[in-house]
Design a protein around this motif. Structure first.
Motif, PDB file in Angstrom:
ATOM      1  N   GLU A 107       0.544  -0.969  -0.289  1.00  0.00           N
ATOM      2  CA  GLU A 107      -0.369  -0.296  -0.278  1.00  0.00           C
ATOM      3  C   GLU A 107       1.451   1.447   0.349  1.00  0.00           C
ATOM      4  N   ALA A 108       2.041   0.978   0.233  1.00  0.00           N
ATOM      5  CA  ALA A 108       3.261   2.325   0.491  1.00  0.00           C
ATOM      6  C   ALA A 108       4.192   2.871  -0.546  1.00  0.00           C
ATOM      7  N   ARG A 109       3.629   1.982  -2.358  1.00  0.00           N
ATOM      8  CA  ARG A 109       3.913   2.503  -3.410  1.00  0.00           C
ATOM      9  C   ARG A 109       3.728   3.632  -3.643  1.00  0.00           C
ATOM     10  N   GLY A 110       4.852   4.244  -4.112  1.00  0.00           N
ATOM     11  CA  GLY A 110       4.747   5.615  -4.477  1.00  0.00           C
ATOM     12  C   GLY A 110       5.010   6.502  -3.470  1.00  0.00           C
ATOM     13  N   ALA A 111       5.269   6.220  -2.057  1.00  0.00           N
ATOM     14  CA  ALA A 111       5.044   6.887  -0.865  1.00  0.00           C
ATOM     15  C   ALA A 111       6.438   7.980  -0.950  1.00  0.00           C
ATOM     16  N   ASN A 112       6.298   8.907  -0.893  1.00  0.00           N
ATOM     17  CA  ASN A 112       7.732   9.926  -0.841  1.00  0.00           C
ATOM     18  C   ASN A 112       8.616  10.391   0.401  1.00  0.00           C
ATOM     19  N   ALA A 113       7.810   9.458   1.853  1.00  0.00           N
ATOM     20  CA  ALA A 113       8.402  10.498   3.349  1.00  0.00           C
ATOM     21  C   ALA A 113       7.274   9.021   3.760  1.00  0.00           C
ATOM     22  N   ALA A 157       3.396   9.075   4.105  1.00  0.00           N
ATOM     23  CA  ALA A 157       2.473   9.839   2.702  1.00  0.00           C
ATOM     24  C   ALA A 157       3.161   9.777   1.787  1.00  0.00           C
ATOM     25  N   ARG A 158       1.548   9.578   0.912  1.00  0.00           N
ATOM     26  CA  ARG A 158       1.329   9.117  -0.460  1.00  0.00           C
ATOM     27  C   ARG A 158       0.110  10.062  -0.826  1.00  0.00           C
ATOM     28  N   GLN A 159       0.736  10.747  -1.747  1.00  0.00           N
ATOM     29  CA  GLN A 159       0.929  11.945  -2.853  1.00  0.00           C
ATOM     30  C   GLN A 159      -0.658  13.028  -2.243  1.00  0.00           C
ATOM     31  N   MET A 160      -1.819  12.688  -1.372  1.00  0.00           N
ATOM     32  CA  MET A 160      -2.283  14.128  -1.063  1.00  0.00           C
ATOM     33  C   MET A 160      -3.024  12.635   0.461  1.00  0.00           C
ATOM     34  N   SER A 161      -1.859  12.027   0.939  1.00  0.00           N
ATOM     35  CA  SER A 161      -2.801  11.259   1.740  1.00  0.00           C
ATOM     36  C   SER A 161      -2.124  10.552   2.823  1.00  0.00           C
TER      37      SER A 161
END
Length: 637
Positions: free
Chosen positions: A126-132, A145-149
């Motif tokens: 579920e954290a694919r694409g997370a940036n922090a 955090a991923r995109q705006m969530s």
């Protein structure tokens, strides 16, 4: 630079790929590189050291505690292992979870890897694409955090995660960290606190316009938030604290352009050291060093031993900082704090800050004789027959006699500071003497008939002192202190205070103080000195002399009379039961001046009647002879 707190050492300078993340585990360094590889560096193994076999997954024995693992050493590091394709995308962050023996990595997703074999044990798809992301080790909670969530998951071990919460945020999260049970986020150049229960956001502070957002967790649970060239504190509840420090982070490290700053975490957050090292992008903390990574090289910052730092601070005269550093010393080195207090006190004394100097002399627990040696006008008893004189110092630090402050003529202010010091020191010595519980009871005064000033001369019978049991060393301490205190009071013109001091419990050296009081004509104080040491004959002789002198002055200068015969009567009343001969001797001297009071003294004092009658008859006979002689004298002329 205030001092050198860390030594810089370059572990390696030839990493073939750009370093994107760095972590430290035992004596090894993990490098997450831009090509997705994970490179493990460590000291070159010694041929003489047999390494234990790696733990198997089925091995029930727990991992070794962190304190027993190997630590970083100041030696060149070599590549021990290279895992190509460890991540499919460049590393964004990496963290060692020491309590769980896991390595957390964030690249295309979040994964947990077992240490030390680096086998993947769990992947959070579920954290694919997370940036922090941020890990709460106490509760086993992971937020990312991923995109705006923003998502919150719980990891209980094994290969699975349990989703706890998902919240929407108004923009991309640039930095995040747990703050107690809430989460601190950097969004749209603003720091906000997210309530981990309902997702509510509350503003904390702007991020600044120049530098990227920076959220630094502290061991205390607080956070430091980067705001351009300063850092601000946030407590566990997310409340902004008033303190601000120059940008940032018992020592906290701050990444500046081309420099690493080390500051103390206390107001006003002084700069400890600046290490100029260009392009340091990543930092990792271990138990033995701070690991810093540049694009293709890794260096270590090794703490300088506290003892060496203390020497630096003392040589530069930064005693306050040295005392603060002492709080981090182990108990076995606690004596160093006393040495610093003593050196600081010497410095303050030399510069005329006498009150502050005395405060640090007190804190150093130095022997009072050292302080008194700075006052050449104070006369001290010589040591005689005191066992183990080296123990006279109350846990005092050793000091170099050549570094001691040169004594000089003291000013009034210096003497007043000495009085405060002696009074404070006296309280602790008297208390220690009272609770020491030795069998020796203080019934003797301070001399043994030796012409030199020593401490076993006069026998004390004062009942006020008979209840205090102290050793000969403690008696010597208190004798020195009280003798000096009396002199300091006299030198500062506090005669009335000196008299009050002598009226109470004191252990003044009789020979020294008697001579001083006689030479300075402090008769009232001398009278109290005799009285407090049960030297009643000397006291009565002095009092009688003062009464006669007052009579003579009255006939010359008027009716003023300070000492009166009734004072002798009052002095004699308590002595009727212990020294009747002394009462009779001095009672006869005031019989003519105070006949009624004297006869009442003899009657009420239960003196032997035959002895009283004999002395009265003798006195009458002597008076009659004198009267006859006086009458014959004119006739002869």
């Amino acid at each position: 630079m205030a001092r050198r707190a860390y030594d810089l050492f370059h572990f390696l300078t030839d990493c073939p790929a750009k370093i994107e993340a760095v972590e430290s585990y035992a004596s090894e360094i993990f490098l997450g590189c831009s090509d997705g590889s994970l490179r493990v560096y460590g000291p070159r193994p010694s041929r003489l050291v047999c390494l234990p076999p790696p733990r198997r997954r089925s091995d029930p024995s727990p991992p070794p505690p962190p304190d027993s693992r190997p630590e970083h050493r100041m030696v060149p590091y070599v590549l021990r292992r290279n895992v190509d394709g460890f991540a499919k995308r460049p590393f964004l962050s990496m963290e060692v979870l020491a309590s769980r023996e896991l390595l957390l990595t964030l690249s295309e997703s979040i994964a947990f890897h077992r240490l030390p074999d680096l086998k993947t044990v769990a992947v959070l798809t579920e954290a694919r694409g997370a940036n922090a992301c941020s890990w709460d080790d106490k509760r086993g909670f992971l937020c990312f955090a991923r995109q705006m969530s923003v998502f919150i998951f719980r990891y209980d071990g094994g290969s699975s995660f349990v989703e706890v919460k998902e919240f929407g945020v108004p923009d991309t999260v640039e930095a995040m960290s747990w703050c107690g049970e809430n989460i601190c986020l950097a969004i749209r150049r603003e720091y906000v606190i997210m309530n981990a229960t309902d997702g509510a956001l509350s503003e904390v502070s702007p991020c600044g316009r120049v530098t990227p957002p920076l959220v630094v967790p502290l061991p205390s649970g607080e956070l430091i938030l980067g705001k351009d060239n300063v850092g601000v504190f946030v407590d566990r509840t997310g409340k902004l604290l008033p303190e601000a420090i120059p940008k940032i982070s018992s020592y906290r490290n701050i990444l500046h352009v081309g420099a690493l700053q080390i500051r103390a975490l206390r107001v006003p957050y002084p700069l400890i050291q600046t290490v100029f090292l260009g392009n340091v992008r990543h930092l990792a903390q271990s138990s033995s060093a701070i690991v810093g990574a540049q694009d293709n090289s890794v260096c270590g910052f090794f703490p300088v031993p506290f003892g060496s730092q203390l020497v630096q601070l003392m040589e530069s005269g930064n005693f306050e900082e040295a005392l603060v550093l002492c709080k981090s010393l182990p108990p076995e080195d606690s004596s160093k704090e006393g040495i610093i207090h003593m050196s600081y006190a010497d410095h303050l004394f030399e510069t005329g800050s006498y009150d502050d100097a005395m405060d640090h002399f007190l804190a150093s627990k130095v022997n009072v004789t050292y302080v008194l040696s700075l006052y050449p006008s104070i006369i001290l008893p010589q040591m005689a027959s005191v066992p183990e004189p080296q123990k006279l110092m109350d846990n005092s630090p050793e000091f170099d006699e050549h570094s001691a402050v040169e004594p000089k003529q003291m000013s009034h202010i210096a003497l007043l500071a000495l009085i405060k010091f002696l009074q404070k020191k006296r309280c602790s010595i008297i208390e220690k003497a009272t609770t020491e519980g030795t069998e020796e009871v203080v019934l003797d005064a301070v001399g043994d008939g030796n012409p030199s000033y020593d401490i076993n001369r006069f026998e004390r019978t004062n009942k006020r002192r008979a209840t205090i049991a102290i050793s000969s060393i403690e008696r010597y301490r208190v004798t020195i202190l009280d003798t000096a205190l009396l002199q300091a009071l006299l030198l500062t013109g506090q005669s009335s205070a000196a008299v009050e001091f002598l009226k109470g419990l004191n252990y003044c050296h009789v020979t020294i103080c008697e001579e001083i009081l006689q030479n300075s004509s402090h008769c009232t104080a001398l009278l109290e000195l005799y009285k407090s040491n049960s030297m009643h004959r000397q006291a009565l002789e002095l009092l009688h002399h003062l009464v006669e002198e007052s009579k003579s002055n009255e006939s010359k200068d008027g009716p003023t009379q300070k000492f009166q015969p009734e004072m002798i009567i009052e002095y004699l009343k308590p002595l009727c039961g212990t020294d009747p001969m002394l009462v009779l001797d001095f009672g006869m001297l005031v019989l003519e001046s105070c006949p009624a009071q004297t006869i009442e003294l003899f009657r009420s004092g239960n003196l032997p009647k035959d002895l009283v009658c004999y002395r009265l008859e003798q006195h009458a006979s002597n008076r009659l002879r004198k009267e006859k002689a006086r009458r014959r004298t004119p006739a002869a002329r």
